[in-house]
Design a protein around this motif. Structure first.
Motif, mmCIF file in Angstrom:
data_model
loop_
_atom_site.group_PDB
_atom_site.id
_atom_site.type_symbol
_atom_site.label_atom_id
_atom_site.label_comp_id
_atom_site.label_asym_id
_atom_site.label_seq_id
_atom_site.Cartn_x
_atom_site.Cartn_y
_atom_site.Cartn_z
ATOM 1 N N GLU A 142 41.819 -5.805 61.302
ATOM 2 C CA GLU A 142 41.913 -4.818 60.233
ATOM 3 C C GLU A 142 43.354 -4.342 60.119
ATOM 4 O O GLU A 142 44.063 -4.246 61.120
ATOM 5 C CB GLU A 142 41.010 -3.621 60.524
ATOM 6 C CG GLU A 142 39.539 -3.981 60.541
ATOM 7 C CD GLU A 142 38.653 -2.802 60.899
ATOM 8 O OE1 GLU A 142 37.510 -2.773 60.412
ATOM 9 O OE2 GLU A 142 39.109 -1.910 61.652
ATOM 10 N N GLY A 143 43.773 -4.043 58.879
ATOM 11 C CA GLY A 143 45.126 -3.540 58.695
ATOM 12 C C GLY A 143 45.461 -3.355 57.233
ATOM 13 O O GLY A 143 44.576 -3.242 56.391
ATOM 14 N N ASP A 144 46.769 -3.333 56.951
ATOM 15 C CA ASP A 144 47.196 -3.083 55.578
ATOM 16 C C ASP A 144 48.363 -3.982 55.190
ATOM 17 O O ASP A 144 48.962 -4.636 56.033
ATOM 18 C CB ASP A 144 47.545 -1.616 55.371
ATOM 19 C CG ASP A 144 48.638 -1.121 56.297
ATOM 20 O OD1 ASP A 144 49.312 -1.945 56.949
ATOM 21 O OD2 ASP A 144 48.832 0.100 56.388
ATOM 22 N N THR A 156 45.256 -5.923 63.277
ATOM 23 C CA THR A 156 44.951 -6.053 64.703
ATOM 24 C C THR A 156 43.434 -6.095 64.889
ATOM 25 O O THR A 156 42.676 -5.730 63.994
ATOM 26 C CB THR A 156 45.493 -4.873 65.545
ATOM 27 O OG1 THR A 156 44.701 -3.716 65.271
ATOM 28 C CG2 THR A 156 46.957 -4.611 65.263
ATOM 29 N N ASN A 157 43.018 -6.501 66.079
ATOM 30 C CA ASN A 157 41.603 -6.443 66.436
ATOM 31 C C ASN A 157 41.339 -5.294 67.418
ATOM 32 O O ASN A 157 40.357 -5.305 68.149
ATOM 33 C CB ASN A 157 41.110 -7.774 66.999
ATOM 34 C CG ASN A 157 41.791 -8.182 68.300
ATOM 35 O OD1 ASN A 157 42.796 -7.592 68.712
ATOM 36 N ND2 ASN A 157 41.264 -9.197 68.943
ATOM 37 N N ASP A 179 39.912 1.681 52.918
ATOM 38 C CA ASP A 179 41.273 1.430 52.459
ATOM 39 C C ASP A 179 42.028 0.527 53.433
ATOM 40 O O ASP A 179 43.113 0.868 53.907
ATOM 41 C CB ASP A 179 42.014 2.756 52.240
ATOM 42 C CG ASP A 179 43.330 2.557 51.506
ATOM 43 O OD1 ASP A 179 43.462 1.567 50.760
ATOM 44 O OD2 ASP A 179 44.238 3.397 51.693
ATOM 45 N N LEU A 180 41.445 -0.648 53.729
ATOM 46 C CA LEU A 180 42.088 -1.597 54.628
ATOM 47 C C LEU A 180 41.640 -3.015 54.323
ATOM 48 O O LEU A 180 40.581 -3.242 53.739
ATOM 49 C CB LEU A 180 41.828 -1.252 56.094
ATOM 50 C CG LEU A 180 40.389 -1.104 56.595
ATOM 51 C CD1 LEU A 180 39.724 -2.428 56.875
ATOM 52 C CD2 LEU A 180 40.394 -0.264 57.863
ATOM 53 N N SER A 213 38.580 -15.760 56.896
ATOM 54 C CA SER A 213 38.436 -15.171 55.571
ATOM 55 C C SER A 213 39.110 -13.810 55.536
ATOM 56 O O SER A 213 39.196 -13.117 56.549
ATOM 57 C CB SER A 213 36.960 -15.040 55.194
ATOM 58 O OG SER A 213 36.309 -14.159 56.076
ATOM 59 N N PHE A 214 39.605 -13.442 54.349
ATOM 60 C CA PHE A 214 40.278 -12.168 54.117
ATOM 61 C C PHE A 214 39.513 -11.409 53.036
ATOM 62 O O PHE A 214 39.107 -11.994 52.034
ATOM 63 C CB PHE A 214 41.709 -12.395 53.610
ATOM 64 C CG PHE A 214 42.589 -13.171 54.535
ATOM 65 C CD1 PHE A 214 43.480 -12.528 55.378
ATOM 66 C CD2 PHE A 214 42.545 -14.553 54.550
ATOM 67 C CE1 PHE A 214 44.304 -13.251 56.223
ATOM 68 C CE2 PHE A 214 43.364 -15.294 55.394
ATOM 69 C CZ PHE A 214 44.242 -14.636 56.229
ATOM 70 N N SER A 215 39.355 -10.102 53.222
ATOM 71 C CA SER A 215 38.721 -9.265 52.201
ATOM 72 C C SER A 215 39.351 -7.875 52.256
ATOM 73 O O SER A 215 40.182 -7.587 53.113
ATOM 74 C CB SER A 215 37.206 -9.177 52.423
ATOM 75 O OG SER A 215 36.928 -8.536 53.645
#
Length: 193
Positions: A128-130, A139-140, A110-111, A102-104
């Protein structure tokens, strides 16, 4: 590095599960003002919506790409469009593993954040990233969800193109906490239908 463990973990990226989607209008109408910022940020991922064929490959020891599987997958918006999930629809060829992705978007940090749970190890990996220049890079490294190996730990970096009817998601691996990265895994998506 334990190549069997790497193959199992990364091979799992090829299959996904999720819940049914809602209409775009219903998603927009149900978003409260407090969720407007993440809802707008998730629109950057809209081009991922729909059905795709997904060819999963892993880099061999000699640098050649080895095919694992080809699948039909669907990206679907959920939770009033605040979550994007990918689910496996059909195995076309090869063998793979099932997982939930899943993506959120986190408006307070702000990521973008992605969670992946696989059926092989039961580990929830958090990335997490942008999104910049039409590529979501995550990246984790920060999450504390690295994959343990016999001789250390592995971290992963995902690069997911956000445009085009054909796109390649690259997965790089690091065994030195992100100091260096090496290509290890890739998924080639082609829009279905």
């Amino acid at each position: 590095m334990n190549r069997t463990a790497v193959s199992a973990v990364l091979g799992a990226f090829s299959l996904f599960a999720a819940a049914p989607t809602a209409s775009a209008q219903a998603l927009t109408e149900s978003v409260p003002p407090t969720a407007a910022e993440p809802h707008n940020a998730m629109k950057a991922l809209d081009a991922l919506h729909g059905e795709w064929t997904s060819l999963t490959e892993m880099r061999g020891q000699d640098g050649e790409w080895q095919t694992f599987s080809k699948d039909l997958v669907v990206f679907e918006p959920l939770v009033s469009g605040l979550l994007l999930a990918e689910r496996h629809v059909e195995r076309i060829s090869g063998a793979g593993f099932v997982l939930l992705t899943s993506f959120s978007y986190d408006q307070y940090r702000d990521l973008y954040r992605t969670s992946v749970v696989d059926e092989t190890f039961g580990l929830m990996d958090i990335y997490e990233g942008d999104a910049k220049d039409d590529v979501l890079t995550m990246t984790n490294l920060r999450s504390g969800t690295s994959f343990p190996t016999d001789d250390g730990e592995m971290f992963f970096k995902l690069r997911i193109p956000l445009t085009g009817d054909t796109r390649v998601m690259d997965v790089d691996v690091s065994t030195d906490k992100g100091e260096t990265w090496a290509p290890l895994y890739r998924m080639t998506y082609e829009r279905a239908g």
